[in-house]
Design a protein around this motif. Structure first.
Motif, PDB file in Angstrom:
ATOM      1  N   PRO A 234      -2.971   0.780 -11.200  1.00 38.37           N
ATOM      2  CA  PRO A 234      -3.466   2.145 -11.213  1.00 38.37           C
ATOM      3  C   PRO A 234      -2.377   3.106 -10.726  1.00 38.37           C
ATOM      4  CG  PRO A 234      -4.877   0.710  -9.835  1.00 38.37           C
ATOM      5  CD  PRO A 234      -3.752  -0.111 -10.328  1.00 38.37           C
ATOM      6  N   GLU A 235      -1.720   2.747  -9.626  1.00 37.84           N
ATOM      7  CA  GLU A 235      -0.761   3.682  -9.048  1.00 37.84           C
ATOM      8  C   GLU A 235       0.186   2.948  -8.099  1.00 37.84           C
ATOM      9  OE1 GLU A 235      -0.723   6.652 -10.118  1.00 37.84           O
ATOM     10  OE2 GLU A 235       0.504   7.753  -8.679  1.00 37.84           O
ATOM     11  N   PRO A 236       1.457   2.732  -8.523  1.00 37.94           N
ATOM     12  CA  PRO A 236       2.406   2.091  -7.602  1.00 37.94           C
ATOM     13  C   PRO A 236       2.586   2.948  -6.348  1.00 37.94           C
ATOM     14  CG  PRO A 236       3.297   2.172  -9.820  1.00 37.94           C
ATOM     15  CD  PRO A 236       2.059   3.001  -9.834  1.00 37.94           C
ATOM     16  N   ARG A 237       2.856   2.300  -5.246  1.00 43.28           N
ATOM     17  CA  ARG A 237       3.041   3.040  -3.996  1.00 43.28           C
ATOM     18  C   ARG A 237       4.355   3.790  -3.983  1.00 43.28           C
ATOM     19  NH1 ARG A 237       3.933  -0.494  -0.213  1.00 43.28           N
ATOM     20  NH2 ARG A 237       3.105  -2.324  -1.285  1.00 43.28           N
ATOM     21  N   CYS A 238       5.444   3.134  -4.456  1.00 45.99           N
ATOM     22  CA  CYS A 238       6.744   3.802  -4.310  1.00 45.99           C
ATOM     23  C   CYS A 238       7.017   4.726  -5.494  1.00 45.99           C
ATOM     24  CB  CYS A 238       7.866   2.786  -4.110  1.00 45.99           C
ATOM     25  SG  CYS A 238       8.640   2.223  -5.605  1.00 45.99           S
ATOM     26  N   ALA A 239       7.722   5.780  -5.206  1.00 42.57           N
ATOM     27  CA  ALA A 239       7.928   6.840  -6.194  1.00 42.57           C
ATOM     28  C   ALA A 239       8.713   6.346  -7.408  1.00 42.57           C
ATOM     29  CB  ALA A 239       8.648   8.011  -5.538  1.00 42.57           C
ATOM     30  N   ALA A 240       9.755   5.520  -7.171  1.00 46.74           N
ATOM     31  CA  ALA A 240      10.580   5.048  -8.284  1.00 46.74           C
ATOM     32  C   ALA A 240       9.746   4.214  -9.251  1.00 46.74           C
ATOM     33  CB  ALA A 240      11.752   4.218  -7.758  1.00 46.74           C
ATOM     34  N   ALA A 241       8.881   3.345  -8.689  1.00 50.06           N
ATOM     35  CA  ALA A 241       8.032   2.519  -9.539  1.00 50.06           C
ATOM     36  C   ALA A 241       7.036   3.388 -10.299  1.00 50.06           C
ATOM     37  CB  ALA A 241       7.303   1.473  -8.690  1.00 50.06           C
ATOM     38  N   ARG A 242       6.527   4.400  -9.619  1.00 49.95           N
ATOM     39  CA  ARG A 242       5.573   5.300 -10.271  1.00 49.95           C
ATOM     40  C   ARG A 242       6.228   5.966 -11.480  1.00 49.95           C
ATOM     41  NH1 ARG A 242       3.413   6.979  -5.324  1.00 49.95           N
ATOM     42  NH2 ARG A 242       4.829   8.762  -5.320  1.00 49.95           N
ATOM     43  N   ASP A 243       7.413   6.492 -11.275  1.00 52.35           N
ATOM     44  CA  ASP A 243       8.142   7.117 -12.377  1.00 52.35           C
ATOM     45  C   ASP A 243       8.407   6.108 -13.488  1.00 52.35           C
ATOM     46  OD1 ASP A 243       8.137   9.417 -11.025  1.00 52.35           O
ATOM     47  OD2 ASP A 243      10.238   9.342 -10.373  1.00 52.35           O
ATOM     48  N   TYR A 244       8.769   4.897 -13.087  1.00 49.15           N
ATOM     49  CA  TYR A 244       9.132   3.867 -14.066  1.00 49.15           C
ATOM     50  C   TYR A 244       7.943   3.529 -14.960  1.00 49.15           C
ATOM     51  CZ  TYR A 244      11.067  -0.510 -15.866  1.00 49.15           C
ATOM     52  OH  TYR A 244      11.516  -1.505 -16.679  1.00 49.15           O
ATOM     53  N   VAL A 245       6.786   3.244 -14.366  1.00 49.61           N
ATOM     54  CA  VAL A 245       5.649   2.838 -15.200  1.00 49.61           C
ATOM     55  C   VAL A 245       5.091   4.031 -15.983  1.00 49.61           C
ATOM     56  CG1 VAL A 245       4.973   0.914 -13.725  1.00 49.61           C
ATOM     57  CG2 VAL A 245       3.896   3.132 -13.399  1.00 49.61           C
ATOM     58  N   ASN A 246       5.372   5.227 -15.533  1.00 49.50           N
ATOM     59  CA  ASN A 246       4.898   6.383 -16.282  1.00 49.50           C
ATOM     60  C   ASN A 246       5.922   6.844 -17.316  1.00 49.50           C
ATOM     61  OD1 ASN A 246       2.425   6.542 -14.977  1.00 49.50           O
ATOM     62  ND2 ASN A 246       3.336   7.640 -13.242  1.00 49.50           N
ATOM     63  N   GLY A 247       6.976   6.032 -17.489  1.00 45.09           N
ATOM     64  CA  GLY A 247       7.921   6.309 -18.563  1.00 45.09           C
ATOM     65  C   GLY A 247       8.961   7.353 -18.217  1.00 45.09           C
ATOM     66  N   ARG A 248       9.039   7.727 -16.941  1.00 45.19           N
ATOM     67  CA  ARG A 248      10.105   8.647 -16.570  1.00 45.19           C
ATOM     68  C   ARG A 248      11.370   7.844 -16.275  1.00 45.19           C
ATOM     69  NH1 ARG A 248       5.769  11.831 -14.553  1.00 45.19           N
ATOM     70  NH2 ARG A 248       5.663  10.707 -12.568  1.00 45.19           N
ATOM     71  N   ILE A 249      12.504   8.468 -16.530  1.00 39.81           N
ATOM     72  CA  ILE A 249      13.760   7.728 -16.391  1.00 39.81           C
ATOM     73  C   ILE A 249      14.079   7.475 -14.926  1.00 39.81           C
ATOM     74  CG2 ILE A 249      16.262   7.870 -16.735  1.00 39.81           C
ATOM     75  CD1 ILE A 249      15.561   9.421 -19.363  1.00 39.81           C
ATOM     76  N   VAL A 250      14.338   6.201 -14.609  1.00 44.26           N
ATOM     77  CA  VAL A 250      14.700   5.811 -13.250  1.00 44.26           C
ATOM     78  C   VAL A 250      16.067   5.165 -13.305  1.00 44.26           C
ATOM     79  CG1 VAL A 250      14.087   4.369 -11.281  1.00 44.26           C
ATOM     80  CG2 VAL A 250      12.282   5.405 -12.674  1.00 44.26           C
ATOM     81  N   VAL A 251      16.985   5.626 -12.439  1.00 44.80           N
ATOM     82  CA  VAL A 251      18.305   4.984 -12.436  1.00 44.80           C
ATOM     83  C   VAL A 251      18.588   4.357 -11.075  1.00 44.80           C
ATOM     84  CG1 VAL A 251      19.356   6.314 -14.270  1.00 44.80           C
ATOM     85  CG2 VAL A 251      19.328   7.231 -11.944  1.00 44.80           C
TER      86      VAL A 251
END
Ligand SMILES: Nc1ncnc2c1ncn2[C@@H]1O[C@H](COP(=O)(O)OP(=O)(O)O)[C@@H](O)[C@H]1O
Ligand SMILES: [Mg+2]
Lengths: 251, 235
Positions: A234-251
Motif C-alpha cells: 500500500p505504501e512503502p515507509r521510505c521516501a525512495a521506495a515510495r517514489d520507486y514503486v510509484n514510477g518516479r525516477i530514483v537514482v
C-alpha cells in the motif's frame, strides 16, 4: 501435468538430517571495490519460508547482495550466517539463477544432464524438469539458440535440478514478454509452495506485488526498508521506495 | 635442370599415377605429423587447462614462457633433439636418431607449446564466462576442467589443426633428426628441399602441390569446424 514428488526431496524431510539452513542473518556487511563502497552496513534477517523480493534502482547492489548471500563473494567486513553456517558451507544447498543465464554449449537436455550428473542426482528426472519449465520439445536443440525467455527457463530448470533449499533469482524476467514472465512466475511460485526459500531480485513492481512475502528495498548500497509485502505495497515507509514503486525516477 | 614446364608436367603425372615412392613419402609425412599432433595435444591441453583455471605463483612467468616457446625455430628444436638422441647424447642408447620416432619427438616438442598456449587462451576465456556459475554448482576442479574441455571442443579442434598445419609444413626439425633417408625418414618437406637442391623439380613440385593441398584442406577443415560451431552457437 507435473508430479512434484518426482522433482525433489522436500526440504522439510531433509531438514531432519542436516541442520536447517534458515534463518539467514546478515550483520553490518560491508563490501568495497577499490575505494568504492558498494554495500554499506547491510543487516538483514530472512525467515524460514516464503519469497523475499529485493528491489532498488540499477547499481544499488542487488546482484552483489545475492552473490554475498550465496557465498560467491566474501564481504570486506560483517557476518553472513545461514542457520549459523558460513555461505560457502551451504552453497550446495542453494542455487542462483544469474541475471544473464550462463548456458553450456550443449543441447538443452545436456544442460540438465550436466548438473544432475555433477551433483549425483537421479538422471531420469531430466524429462520431468524440462516438462516443468515447458522445454521438453526443445530438448535436443542447442541451448544457446534458445530465446531469452526459454534460456531463463532452462537456467531455472537447471537450478531446480540441484534440489535447492534456497533459490536466488536475479532479474529472471527482465526484457521478457508477458507470457514468459507468467511462465517463470508460475515456476517460482511452485518452488515456493514446495518449501523452497525464494529470494528474487526484480524491477517489475507488478511482479513484486504478485510474488513477495516481504520486500527489501536497496538504495545506494544500503537497505532503505525491509517490510512485509502487506505493509510495503500500500505504501512503502521510505521516501525512495515510495517514489520507486510509484514510477518516479530514483537514482 | 629441367624446365619448369617439363617439371610441372612430370609433377602432375606423378600425382595422377599415384607413384608409390610419392605415396610413401606423403603417408610417412602424415603419420609423423598426425602422431606428433596427438601427442602434443595430450601434453598441451592439460597444461593449457591447468594454467587457464589455476591461480598460482609464477603464473605470469609460465604465460610468458608458453608464448615464447610458441615461436621455437624448428631447426633449434631439431638441434636439441639431435643432441639428446645422438650416439654420445644422454638418450643415444635408445638408437632413435634418424628414425620416424625421432621426427615425431621433435615435432611434438615443436607444437606442444602452440597447443598449450592457444588452448590456454581458449579455455581461460570460457572459464571467465562460466566461473561463477560453476562455483554456484559446487563443481570439483576435475569436473570444471572436463566441462571446459568439452564446451571448448570446437575451438580446441581448430587449435589441434593449427598444430598439425605447423608440424606438417616444417622442415628444419625433421631434416636434422630424420636425415631424409629414402624409404625410412623421407617426408614431404625434406624431400622437396633435397630434390630441389638436386635440380629434380618434378618430384619436388609434385610434393609441393600435395603439401599445398593439405594446407588448404586443413584451412577448409578449420573453417567448416568454425561454421558448424557458429551454426549451433557453440563458439
Ligand atoms: N567487480 C566489480 N568491481 C567494481 N565495481 C563493481 C563490481 N561489480 C559491481 N560493481 C559496482 O557495484 C555496484 C552494484 O552493482 P550490482 O549489485 O550489480 O547492481 P544492481 O543493483 O544493478 O544489481 C555498481 O555500481 C557496480 O558498478
Ligand atoms: Mg543486477
Amino acid at each position: 501435468m507435473f508430479d512434484a514428488s518426482m522433482m525433489r526431496t522436500a526440504p522439510e524431510s531433509r531438514a531432519t538430517q542436516v541442520s536447517p539452513i534458515l534463518p539467514l542473518t546478515m550483520r553490518d556487511v560491508v563490501l568495497r571495490f577499490g575505494g568504492a563502497t558498494v554495500l554499506d552496513g547491510v543487516s538483514l534477517d530472512l525467515g524460514s519460508r516464503g519469497c523475499t523480493v529485493i528491489m532498488g534502482p540499477n547499481g544499488a547492489g542487488k546482484s552483489l547482495l545475492l552473490k554475498l548471500m550465496h557465498g560467491l563473494i566474501a564481504p570486506g567486513s560483517g557476518d553472513i550466517l545461514w542457520g549459523g553456517a558460513r555461505p560457502s558451507e551451504v552453497m550446495s544447498r542453494q542455487a542462483l539463477v544469474f541475471q544473464k543465464p550462463v548456458l553450456l554449449r550443449r543441447s538443452v537436455a545436456a544442460n540438465i544432464d550436466f548438473v544432475l550428473k555433477a551433483r549425483r542426482k537421479d538422471r531420469s528426472r531430466r524429462t520431468a524438469l524440462l516438462e516443468h519449465v515447458g522445454l521438453l520439445h526443445k530438448a535436443d536443440q542447442p541451448a544457446r539458440l534458445l530465446s531469452g525467455g526459454e534460456a531463463q527457463r532452462l537456467a531455472l530448470a537447471r537450478a531446480l535440478a540441484t534440489d535447492p533449499e534456497v533459490l536466488f533469482l536475479d532479474e529472471p524476467t527482465a526484457s521478457l514478454d508477458p507470457a514468459s514472465v507468467l511462465a517463470i512466475e508460475r515456476i517460482m511460485s511452485d518452488a515456493r509452495q514446495r518449501g523452497v526459500r525464494v529470494v528474487l531480485v526484480t524491477h517489475d513492481v507488478g511482479q513484486a506485488r504478485r510474488m513477495a512475502d516481504d520486500v527489501v528495498f536497496l538504495h545506494r548500497g544500503r537497505i532503505a526498508e525491509h517490510s512485509p509485502a502487506s505493509d510495503f505495497f500500500p505504501e512503502p515507509r521510505c521516501a525512495a521506495a515510495r517514489d520507486y514503486v510509484n514510477g518516479r525516477i530514483v537514482v | 635442370m629441367q624446365s619448369i614446364g617439363d617439371a610441372l608436367g612430370l609433377a602432375v603425372a606423378l600425382v595422377l599415377s599415384g607413384d608409390p615412392d610419392l605415396l610413401e613419402i606423403v603417408l610417412l609425412s602424415l603419420q609423423v605429423s598426425l602422431t606428433a599432433t596427438v601427442l602434443a595435444c595430450m601434453i598441451g591441453l592439460p597444461i593449457g587447462a591447468l594454467v587457464a583455471i589455476g591461480r598460482f605463483r609464477g603464473r605470469n612467468a609460465v604465460l610468458i614462457l608458453m608464448n615464447a616457446l610458441m615461436g621455437l625455430p624448428p631447426v633449434v628444436v631439431g638441434l636439441l633433439v639431435y643432441l639428446h638422441l645422438s650416439r654420445s647424447g644422454p638418450l643415444g642408447f635408445l638408437g632413435l636418431l634418424y628414425t620416424p620416432t625421432a621426427m615425431i619427438i621433435a615435432q611434438t616438442i615443436l607444437i606442444a607449446p602452440i597447443i598449450a598456449a592457444l588452448s590456454r587462451q581458449v579455455l581461460e576465456d570460457l572459464h571467465t564466462e562460466y566461473a561463477d556459475q560453476f562455483r554456484s554448482f559446487c563443481l570439483t576442479r576435475l569436473q570444471t576442467v572436463q566441462a571446459l574441455l568439452w564446451d571448448a571442443r570446437y575451438s580446441l579442434l581448430t587449435v589441434g589443426l593449427a598444430g598439425f598445419g605447423r608440424a606438417v609444413a616444417e622442415v628444419g626439425a625433421v631434416i636434422i633428426v630424420g636425415g631424409n633417408i629414402d624409404h625410412l625418414t623421407r617426408v614431404m618437406t625434406t624431400a622437396i628441399a633435397l630434390e630441389t637442391s638436386k635440380g629434380e623439380l618434378g618430384l619436388a613440385l609434385a610434393l609441393g602441390m600435395i603439401l599445398l593441398a593439405i594446407a588448404l584442406g586443413v584451412n577448409a577443415a578449420v573453417q567448416s569446424v568454425r561454421m558448424t560451431a557458429a551454426r549451433q552457437a557453440y563458439v
